[in-house]
Enzyme design. Structure first.
Site, PDB file in Angstrom:
ATOM      1  N   GLU A 195       0.799  -1.216   0.000  1.00  0.00           N
ATOM      2  CA  GLU A 195       0.000   0.000   0.000  1.00  0.00           C
ATOM      3  C   GLU A 195       0.839   1.276   0.000  1.00  0.00           C
ATOM      4  O   GLU A 195       0.798   2.078   0.944  1.00  0.00           O
ATOM      5  CB  GLU A 195      -0.981  -0.001   1.185  1.00  0.00           C
ATOM      6  CG  GLU A 195      -1.951  -1.177   1.146  1.00  0.00           C
ATOM      7  CD  GLU A 195      -3.044  -1.116   2.181  1.00  0.00           C
ATOM      8  OE1 GLU A 195      -4.059  -1.819   2.006  1.00  0.00           O
ATOM      9  OE2 GLU A 195      -2.897  -0.366   3.173  1.00  0.00           O
ATOM     10  N   GLU A 312      -6.384  -7.472  -1.500  1.00  0.00           N
ATOM     11  CA  GLU A 312      -6.827  -7.393  -0.100  1.00  0.00           C
ATOM     12  C   GLU A 312      -8.286  -6.965  -0.064  1.00  0.00           C
ATOM     13  O   GLU A 312      -8.673  -6.022  -0.751  1.00  0.00           O
ATOM     14  CB  GLU A 312      -6.017  -6.371   0.712  1.00  0.00           C
ATOM     15  CG  GLU A 312      -4.654  -6.792   1.162  1.00  0.00           C
ATOM     16  CD  GLU A 312      -4.065  -5.809   2.183  1.00  0.00           C
ATOM     17  OE1 GLU A 312      -4.845  -5.250   3.004  1.00  0.00           O
ATOM     18  OE2 GLU A 312      -2.847  -5.579   2.155  1.00  0.00           O
TER      19      GLU A 312
END
Length: 425
Positions: A195, A312
């Site tokens: 991320e 995710e």
């Protein structure tokens, strides 16, 4: 004779089970394995390396892979980093903890044993397990003028630290299998960062330049594996008309531009409506999720022309019930399956996160334990079976095509031999 030979060869091809031991590649909007499109249902388990390095807990690694296989899961995403702090992988730049590295060796060897492909992430955006903050602190300690954690993406010393870590991981010789990581087909892909975010530059240019540089570096060492950036999917200035689909914040990334970088082989998407829209109702969160999935899958197919993996997603049981979480899983899985069955860009999803019994210290509310969450387990298994049926369909089609080619060659050879002898049928 030719008819008998053709029948035997046809049956052989249809029953042949190809081992999932090749490197996964990308071709257009598909991932490919052994010449056929590859679809996967998978999971996240960031804790694998740490647990694998603990002689009292390493059996949990084997257990979770075994349970994953029993539920049809074929891919796992985990960390290949732990920088500074207690029991790290990397004590300091270039100084490694061999016991922890052997924990990662064990994870890879067990994944290989159970037929689970891996996505390995190289560094964290966040402070947990060190992350970019640890890297810039190391550089600050060497006298570098560091103004913020986002200097991780621009400071030349920090970037070299990171490149050194990439090289160390990629060239590591597994102490269990004897195979270098860069030559290990159990690893499906490397992830540059979990991320990535750069609040210092909301334009996305800083991260664009960093991904470009690091992707090129990874590919210069390892030509076998796929690479992805670790992006969550936030739209940026290159597609300003789509920024309306973002949650109400910008993180300095650009889903379209970042994934158009040539060294990036497939796009990733994360989704946490419960975190991003915490004050919204479940209905509003599901509505957001449907739009989020639809737009990114279509953009991967029509604009990027690359596969997309929902790397995710999840919903915390600390703030919702099992029914709400199951609804989210159903929503995600339906979008993936709808795309996959029509030959679209969505190749699979990996929920956050899979546990086995006896790992209470790692619980974060998002954990799925099959024995504790039977309704969720059923949804996961059903999705695995659906995607596996699509995979098998493509394998059968490919085998039929191979049989037809082999038949034509055999016929030509037979006619050539018998024709020269002047024989008939």
């Amino acid at each position: 004779m030719i008819k008998k030979w053709s029948l035997v060869f046809f049956i052989f091809l249809l029953i042949q089970v190809k081992a999932d031991d090749g490197f996964i590649t990308a071709k257009g909007v598909h991932l490919m394995l052994n010449g056929s499109p590859f679809y996967t249902n998978g999971f996240n388990a960031y804790w694998l390396m740490n647990t694998g390095a603990n002689p009292y807990l390493k059996d949990k690694v084997s257990s979770v892979f075994q349970q994953a296989k029993e539920h049809g899961l074929s891919m796992a995403r985990t960390w290949a980093f732990s920088d500074g702090g207690d029991s790290p992988l990397q004590y300091s730049p270039g100084s490694y903890n061999e016991q922890m590295f052997q924990g990662l060796d064990f994870v890879i060897s067990e994944a290989r044993k159970y037929g689970i492909k891996l996505v390995l992430s190289m560094v964290n955006n966040y402070d947990q397990f060190g992350g970019k903050k640890q890297y810039v602190n190391w550089a600050r300690g060497q006298g570098q003028p560091i103004s913020s954690d986002d200097d991780f993406f621009t400071n030349s010393v920090v970037k070299q630290y990171y490149k050194n870590h990439i090289k160390t991981v990629l060239t590591r010789i597994n102490t269990v299998t004897g195979v270098a990581y860069k030559d290990e087909p159990t690893i499906m892909a490397w992830e540059l960062m979990n991320e990535p975010r750069c609040y210092a530059d909301p334009s996305g240019k800083t991260i664009q330049d960093w991904i470009t540089e690091m992707a090129s570096y990874v590919k210069s060492i390892d030509g076998n594996h796929l690479l992805e950036a670790g992006l969550e999917g936030f739209y940026g200035p290159s597609s300003s008309e789509k920024q309306q689909y973002n949650p109400n914040f910008q993180v300095g990334t650009d889903f379209i531009a970042n994934n158009q970088i040539p060294g990036i082989d497939f796009a990733t998407l994360h989704s946490y409506p419960d975190q991003w829209l915490p004050s919204s109702s479940d209905e509003s969160q599901i509505s957001f999720l449907n739009n989020w999935l639809y737009n990114h899958i279509q953009d991967a197919q029509d604009i990027l022309r690359k596969p997309i993996l929902l790397a995710e997603f999840g919903k915390s049981l600390k703030t919702s019930g099992a029914n709400q979480r199951d609804q989210l899983f159903d929503t995600v899985y339906s979008a993936i399956y709808s795309s996959a069955r029509s030959g679209g860009a969505a190749v699979g999803g990996m929920f956050w996160q899979l546990f086995t019994e006896g790992l209470d210290s790692y619980r974060d509310g998002y954990e799925v334990i099959f024995s504790e969450n039977p309704s969720t387990a059923t949804i996961i298994t059903d999705q695995s079976q659906k995607l596996n049926r699509i995979r098998k369909m493509y394998v059968r089609l490919r085998n039929v095509q191979k049989w037809k080619r082999a038949r034509d060659i055999r016929r030509a050879q037979w006619w050539a031999g018998n024709g020269s002898n002047g024989t008939g049928n």
